[in-house]
Design a protein around this motif. Structure first.
Motif, PDB file in Angstrom:
ATOM      1  N   GLU A 189      14.406 -10.829   6.180  1.00 33.51           N
ATOM      2  CA  GLU A 189      13.590  -9.619   6.203  1.00 33.51           C
ATOM      3  C   GLU A 189      14.447  -8.387   6.489  1.00 33.51           C
ATOM      4  OE1 GLU A 189      10.350  -7.450   5.496  1.00 33.51           O
ATOM      5  OE2 GLU A 189      10.508  -9.622   5.262  1.00 33.51           O
ATOM      6  N   LEU A 190      15.381  -8.514   7.414  1.00 33.20           N
ATOM      7  CA  LEU A 190      16.264  -7.394   7.745  1.00 33.20           C
ATOM      8  C   LEU A 190      17.098  -6.979   6.539  1.00 33.20           C
ATOM      9  CD1 LEU A 190      17.538  -5.469   9.830  1.00 33.20           C
ATOM     10  CD2 LEU A 190      19.159  -7.305  10.384  1.00 33.20           C
ATOM     11  N   ILE A 191      17.631  -7.943   5.804  1.00 35.42           N
ATOM     12  CA  ILE A 191      18.449  -7.634   4.626  1.00 35.42           C
ATOM     13  C   ILE A 191      17.648  -6.826   3.611  1.00 35.42           C
ATOM     14  CG2 ILE A 191      19.519  -8.684   2.581  1.00 35.42           C
ATOM     15  CD1 ILE A 191      20.471 -10.949   4.509  1.00 35.42           C
ATOM     16  N   LYS A 192      16.412  -7.217   3.363  1.00 43.13           N
ATOM     17  CA  LYS A 192      15.595  -6.504   2.383  1.00 43.13           C
ATOM     18  C   LYS A 192      15.260  -5.094   2.853  1.00 43.13           C
ATOM     19  CE  LYS A 192      12.923 -10.181   2.140  1.00 43.13           C
ATOM     20  NZ  LYS A 192      11.938 -11.222   1.813  1.00 43.13           N
ATOM     21  N   VAL A 193      15.059  -4.935   4.150  1.00 43.68           N
ATOM     22  CA  VAL A 193      14.774  -3.607   4.690  1.00 43.68           C
ATOM     23  C   VAL A 193      16.000  -2.707   4.576  1.00 43.68           C
ATOM     24  CG1 VAL A 193      14.273  -2.330   6.805  1.00 43.68           C
ATOM     25  CG2 VAL A 193      12.938  -4.360   6.231  1.00 43.68           C
ATOM     26  N   LEU A 194      17.178  -3.259   4.868  1.00 46.01           N
ATOM     27  CA  LEU A 194      18.402  -2.450   4.846  1.00 46.01           C
ATOM     28  C   LEU A 194      18.883  -2.174   3.424  1.00 46.01           C
ATOM     29  CD1 LEU A 194      20.437  -4.090   7.771  1.00 46.01           C
ATOM     30  CD2 LEU A 194      19.033  -2.019   7.837  1.00 46.01           C
ATOM     31  N   ALA A 195      18.530  -3.030   2.474  1.00 46.36           N
ATOM     32  CA  ALA A 195      19.003  -2.848   1.097  1.00 46.36           C
ATOM     33  C   ALA A 195      18.414  -1.590   0.470  1.00 46.36           C
ATOM     34  CB  ALA A 195      18.659  -4.071   0.257  1.00 46.36           C
ATOM     35  N   VAL A 196      17.185  -1.238   0.833  1.00 48.73           N
ATOM     36  CA  VAL A 196      16.532  -0.046   0.299  1.00 48.73           C
ATOM     37  C   VAL A 196      15.989   0.767   1.460  1.00 48.73           C
ATOM     38  CG1 VAL A 196      14.573   0.801  -1.035  1.00 48.73           C
ATOM     39  CG2 VAL A 196      15.955  -1.065  -1.934  1.00 48.73           C
ATOM     40  N   LYS A 214      -3.507  -6.765  -2.998  1.00 48.12           N
ATOM     41  CA  LYS A 214      -2.376  -7.458  -2.368  1.00 48.12           C
ATOM     42  C   LYS A 214      -1.163  -6.527  -2.294  1.00 48.12           C
ATOM     43  CE  LYS A 214      -3.804 -12.083  -3.952  1.00 48.12           C
ATOM     44  NZ  LYS A 214      -4.970 -11.643  -4.738  1.00 48.12           N
ATOM     45  N   ILE A 215      -0.967  -5.710  -3.330  1.00 50.52           N
ATOM     46  CA  ILE A 215       0.136  -4.744  -3.304  1.00 50.52           C
ATOM     47  C   ILE A 215      -0.065  -3.758  -2.154  1.00 50.52           C
ATOM     48  CG2 ILE A 215       1.191  -2.806  -4.540  1.00 50.52           C
ATOM     49  CD1 ILE A 215       0.623  -4.358  -7.146  1.00 50.52           C
ATOM     50  N   MET A 216      -1.279  -3.269  -2.001  1.00 55.13           N
ATOM     51  CA  MET A 216      -1.552  -2.317  -0.920  1.00 55.13           C
ATOM     52  C   MET A 216      -1.372  -2.978   0.439  1.00 55.13           C
ATOM     53  SD  MET A 216      -2.042   0.566  -2.351  1.00 55.13           S
ATOM     54  CE  MET A 216      -2.408   1.393  -0.801  1.00 55.13           C
ATOM     55  N   ASP A 217      -1.805  -4.231   0.595  1.00 56.21           N
ATOM     56  CA  ASP A 217      -1.579  -4.948   1.854  1.00 56.21           C
ATOM     57  C   ASP A 217      -0.084  -5.043   2.150  1.00 56.21           C
ATOM     58  OD1 ASP A 217      -4.256  -5.394   2.449  1.00 56.21           O
ATOM     59  OD2 ASP A 217      -4.316  -7.323   1.413  1.00 56.21           O
ATOM     60  N   ARG A 218       0.696  -5.329   1.120  1.00 55.28           N
ATOM     61  CA  ARG A 218       2.148  -5.430   1.292  1.00 55.28           C
ATOM     62  C   ARG A 218       2.751  -4.095   1.708  1.00 55.28           C
ATOM     63  NH1 ARG A 218       6.463  -8.787   2.358  1.00 55.28           N
ATOM     64  NH2 ARG A 218       8.355  -7.828   1.544  1.00 55.28           N
ATOM     65  N   LEU A 219       2.306  -3.009   1.074  1.00 54.64           N
ATOM     66  CA  LEU A 219       2.830  -1.694   1.439  1.00 54.64           C
ATOM     67  C   LEU A 219       2.472  -1.344   2.884  1.00 54.64           C
ATOM     68  CD1 LEU A 219       2.045   0.310  -1.829  1.00 54.64           C
ATOM     69  CD2 LEU A 219       4.291  -0.441  -1.009  1.00 54.64           C
ATOM     70  N   SER A 221       2.362  -3.322   5.235  1.00 56.45           N
ATOM     71  CA  SER A 221       3.200  -4.118   6.136  1.00 56.45           C
ATOM     72  C   SER A 221       4.660  -3.664   6.124  1.00 56.45           C
ATOM     73  CB  SER A 221       3.131  -5.603   5.760  1.00 56.45           C
ATOM     74  OG  SER A 221       3.808  -5.847   4.535  1.00 56.45           O
ATOM     75  N   CYS A 222       5.029  -2.762   5.214  1.00 57.33           N
ATOM     76  CA  CYS A 222       6.428  -2.304   5.122  1.00 57.33           C
ATOM     77  C   CYS A 222       6.673  -1.211   6.160  1.00 57.33           C
ATOM     78  CB  CYS A 222       6.745  -1.795   3.721  1.00 57.33           C
ATOM     79  SG  CYS A 222       6.722  -3.057   2.443  1.00 57.33           S
ATOM     80  N   VAL A 223       6.614  -1.581   7.430  1.00 59.96           N
ATOM     81  CA  VAL A 223       6.646  -0.586   8.500  1.00 59.96           C
ATOM     82  C   VAL A 223       8.028   0.026   8.712  1.00 59.96           C
ATOM     83  CG1 VAL A 223       4.678  -1.553   9.713  1.00 59.96           C
ATOM     84  CG2 VAL A 223       6.967  -2.423  10.216  1.00 59.96           C
ATOM     85  N   HIS A 224       9.089  -0.665   8.263  1.00 62.20           N
ATOM     86  CA  HIS A 224      10.431  -0.173   8.529  1.00 62.20           C
ATOM     87  C   HIS A 224      11.038   0.584   7.353  1.00 62.20           C
ATOM     88  CE1 HIS A 224      10.580  -2.173  12.352  1.00 62.20           C
ATOM     89  NE2 HIS A 224      10.325  -3.342  11.809  1.00 62.20           N
ATOM     90  N   GLN A 225      10.324   0.669   6.243  1.00 62.22           N
ATOM     91  CA  GLN A 225      10.831   1.393   5.091  1.00 62.22           C
ATOM     92  C   GLN A 225       9.964   2.612   4.827  1.00 62.22           C
ATOM     93  OE1 GLN A 225      10.803  -2.155   2.589  1.00 62.22           O
ATOM     94  NE2 GLN A 225      12.915  -1.743   2.021  1.00 62.22           N
ATOM     95  N   ARG A 226      10.628   3.718   4.540  1.00 58.56           N
ATOM     96  CA  ARG A 226       9.886   4.917   4.188  1.00 58.56           C
ATOM     97  C   ARG A 226       9.310   4.736   2.787  1.00 58.56           C
ATOM     98  NH1 ARG A 226      13.826   9.771   4.716  1.00 58.56           N
ATOM     99  NH2 ARG A 226      15.305   8.243   3.889  1.00 58.56           N
ATOM    100  N   THR A 227       8.036   5.068   2.640  1.00 56.02           N
ATOM    101  CA  THR A 227       7.354   4.905   1.359  1.00 56.02           C
ATOM    102  C   THR A 227       6.570   6.166   1.049  1.00 56.02           C
ATOM    103  OG1 THR A 227       7.088   2.527   1.738  1.00 56.02           O
ATOM    104  CG2 THR A 227       5.703   3.518   0.049  1.00 56.02           C
ATOM    105  N   ASP A 228       6.696   6.651  -0.176  1.00 59.93           N
ATOM    106  CA  ASP A 228       5.819   7.727  -0.629  1.00 59.93           C
ATOM    107  C   ASP A 228       5.249   7.346  -1.984  1.00 59.93           C
ATOM    108  OD1 ASP A 228       7.583   8.925  -2.809  1.00 59.93           O
ATOM    109  OD2 ASP A 228       8.881   9.237  -1.088  1.00 59.93           O
ATOM    110  N   HIS A 382      -6.877   1.013   2.464  1.00 59.61           N
ATOM    111  CA  HIS A 382      -5.926   1.198   1.366  1.00 59.61           C
ATOM    112  C   HIS A 382      -5.927   2.641   0.868  1.00 59.61           C
ATOM    113  CE1 HIS A 382      -5.999  -3.370   0.240  1.00 59.61           C
ATOM    114  NE2 HIS A 382      -5.353  -3.110   1.368  1.00 59.61           N
ATOM    115  N   ILE A 383      -7.106   3.218   0.715  1.00 62.38           N
ATOM    116  CA  ILE A 383      -7.188   4.593   0.225  1.00 62.38           C
ATOM    117  C   ILE A 383      -6.659   5.556   1.275  1.00 62.38           C
ATOM    118  CG2 ILE A 383      -8.741   6.390  -0.602  1.00 62.38           C
ATOM    119  CD1 ILE A 383      -8.267   3.967  -2.504  1.00 62.38           C
TER     120      ILE A 383
END
Length: 634
Positions: A189-196, A214-219, A221-228, A382-383
């Motif tokens: 999990e750490l490797i995937k977070v640090l890769a991007v 499911k995509i929204m649930d995954r997003l 859960s991505c608490v350590h990656q910045r997402t816009d 999700h919204i």
């Protein structure tokens, strides 16, 4: 230098800043830390668009970071691992739980295998962590093994190899305490977070594929990656539906039932279709090319859309008022100067005198659907995420991101749109669209909700950019009527000068900037290219949606922007997660390198660098305030 007669607001601000940095030593330390961050390589940005509910393909590209993980594995292990060993390591990183279960089943889970995997994972994680501050890496490390992983990432040989032996003893202890599998999960999990470092989703998460929830649930859960997210027309449709707009709700139903996506409606969001299905079966004839349910939905939709168009003549969409152009006896519709036969004449709920009025039963069904869409907590979360992390457009590191277009006239000037009595164009218009979308979610007022429908399908919507022919595609066989004229933007932006004009409008420097779009699938089989206008425009909708693959010839584009420049990835079709795990079936991608950096791009060169320099300037002001006694140290 801060003087004793500094403005009151400045003193208040510095006093608040002083609560975080209470003395000169604390200020010194933070300035040194921020100066050091400026000299790190910029984090990798990952751009995706038009995922359209294809959850497994999205998850895999999120896991392999569009091939970035494999690139690091190749760099770290070169010829020391063969291709099969590298494939196994990558699959372990992508799907650690599933891969370990497979190793168990094959009775290959020996202590030697576990130790080898731990060593390889630590090597990859150590390389990736070197691009970030130790503080940032610590925040990204899964909590359960934070201290141990931090130690292992920063173990380096010393004169007597004490640190190396210390490292080996930690690994032995992990193996002895039967915590190896959990440790592998954490490292993967750490490797995937640090890769991007940053994920940009350039619109259209929803519709077509059935996995948007499911995509929204995954997003989430991505608490350590910045997402816009730059909202796409399909996203804004769901946003309007969740806010309570009936036309958006019926459009959502239509889109998902056409692709047989009952699951997202009923299982993911708990929206019952029983009342609608029962009404359709009682009211409409079966045995036709359009089944009763789709006929019921289409008629509801065109009635609700007609009501919006009548309420808003400024939308200039009278050409979409077609129910009153139907000749029920002849089974035809007149559009302009032409009369076309309809594929059905089964319209029992249309009153020729009042064609856009809902029947009492239709009104009850629509109200029930509104109550269900506005009352589901899962959809609401999700919204809410889309609103918190999204916008109509974004300027990031001199790139202009938006899903659809900036509406243009044929002569290349910005098209003006009547926005609640004020004519707006260019950036001003897109800012209004962003504002009205947020108002719809906050206030649920009728005008704002009507605008949500317009942003989904309006002729001058920056999220759509085309004249959508839903009625024709539903009821007329002649495909010549299905053609949907596109906004001039989509042809004019093949010219670099047009792209330069648009970038300047949004404060982007054309000499080194890019426009990044989604929305229109790139038909590679027809010779279309994703890189246009001499590299100024990047269209990264290559067709995640399975239904598009025959037209596009690929299964999606993604864009990678790292400290070494930009790379466009054209992906082959993803098969299944099962094949990825059992046969190491990674998505194969063709890489196009462009906009290569003449020198390594550092944090100092990014928007984050600009913010850090502003923070340093504020800290220097605080330091002067401490030195002059304007603010007392603690």
């Amino acid at each position: 230098m801060i003087m004793h007669d500094a403005p009151e607001q400045t003193v208040k601000y510095l006093s608040l800043l002083g609560q975080q940095f209470p003395n000169q030593q604390a200020v010194f330390t933070e300035i040194i830390n921020l100066q050091a961050i400026l000299n790190l390589p910029k984090g990798t940005e990952h751009f995706m668009s038009d995922v359209h509910g294809e959850y497994e393909a999205f998850l895999h590209i999120l896991n392999n970071c569009s091939g970035v993980v494999r690139e690091h594995v190749d760099e770290d292990f070169g010829d020391t691992l063969n291709e099969e060993e590298k494939d196994n390591l990558c699959t372990l990183i992508y799907y650690p739980h599933e891969k370990i279960a497979l190793v168990h089943a094959a009775h290959q889970d020996s202590p030697t295998w576990y130790k080898r995997m731990l060593d390889q994972l630590i090597t990859v994680a150590r390389r990736l962590s070197s691009r970030y501050t130790r503080s940032k890496v610590r925040k990204a490390i899964p909590h359960d093994f934070a201290y141990i992983i931090d130690e292992l990432l920063h173990t380096h040989p010393d004169e007597n190899n004490y640190r190396v032996r210390y490292h080996e003893r930690i690994i032995d202890s992990i193996l002895e305490t039967d915590s190896t599998e959990e440790f592998i999960y954490s490292l993967a999990e750490l490797i995937k977070v640090l890769a991007v470092d940053h994920i940009h989703l350039v619109g259209d998460i929803f519709d077509r594929g059935g996995g948007a929830a499911k995509i929204m649930d995954r997003l989430l859960s991505c608490v350590h990656q910045r997402t816009d997210i730059q909202w796409g027309n399909h996203d804004i449709l769901w946003m309007g539906a969740a806010a309570g707009d009936a036309a958006c709700i019926v459009s959502v139903l239509r889109n998902n039932l056409r692709y047989n996506n009952y699951e997202i409606l009923e299982n993911d969001y708990g929206i019952s279709l029983r009342g609608l299905v029962s009404f359709a079966d009682r009211t409409y004839r079966g045995g036709e090319r359009i089944d009763p349910l789709m006929k019921a939905i289409d008629v509801l939709l065109f009635k609700l859309e007609g009501q919006i168009i009548y309420r808003h003549p400024e939308f200039d969409m009278e050409d979409r008022l077609l129910l009153d152009k139907i000749d029920l006896e002849a089974g035809t519709v007149t559009i302009g100067d032409e009369t076309h036969p309809l594929i059905t004449s089964d319209f029992p709920t249309i009153d020729p005198e009042h064609p856009y009025e809902l029947t009492p039963e239709e009104a009850r069904i629509v109200q029930k659907l509104v109550d269900e869409f506005t009352g589901t907590d899962h959809l609401h979360s999700h919204i809410d995420f889309l609103y918190r992390h999204g916008s109509v457009y974004l300027v990031s590191n001199n790139n202009l991101l938006f899903h659809g277009c900036v509406p243009l006239n044929e002569d290349g000037t910005f098209a003006s749109v009547n926005c609640e009595g004020t004519w707006r164009s260019g950036r001003d218009y897109l800012d209004f669209c962003d504002h009205i979308a947020r108002r719809a979610w906050r206030d649920h007022d009728r005008d704002a909700l009507d605008w949500m429908w317009y942003l989904w399908i309006g002729h001058r919507s920056p999220l759509s950019g085309r004249n959508v022919k839903t009625f024709e595609r539903s009821f007329i066989e002649d495909k010549a009527t299905w053609i949907e004229p596109m906004d001039p933007y989509f042809t004019l932006t093949h010219d670099p000068a047009c792209c330069d004009m648009i970038m300047r409008e949004f404060g982007v420097q054309p000499e080194r900037g890019h426009i990044i779009n989604g929305h229109t699938p790139v038909k590679t089989t027809s010779g279309e290219k994703p890189i246009r206008a001499d590299g100024k425009l990047l269209v990264i909708d290559g067709g995640f949606c399975t239904a598009y693959h025959p037209k596009t010839g690929i299964a999606g584009y993604t864009l990678i922007s790292s400290s070494r420049g930009m790379r466009l990835k054209a992906h082959e079709a993803f098969r299944t997660v099962t094949e990825a795990i059992t046969h190491n079936a990674d998505i194969r991608s063709e890489t196009t390198q462009f906009a290569a950096a003449e020198r390594r791009i550092m944090v100092a060169d990014t928007d984050t660098g600009t913010k850090i320099r502003e923070q340093i300037q504020d800290l220097r002001m605080l330091l002067d305030a401490y030195r002059t006694g304007l603010i007392k140290e603690h």
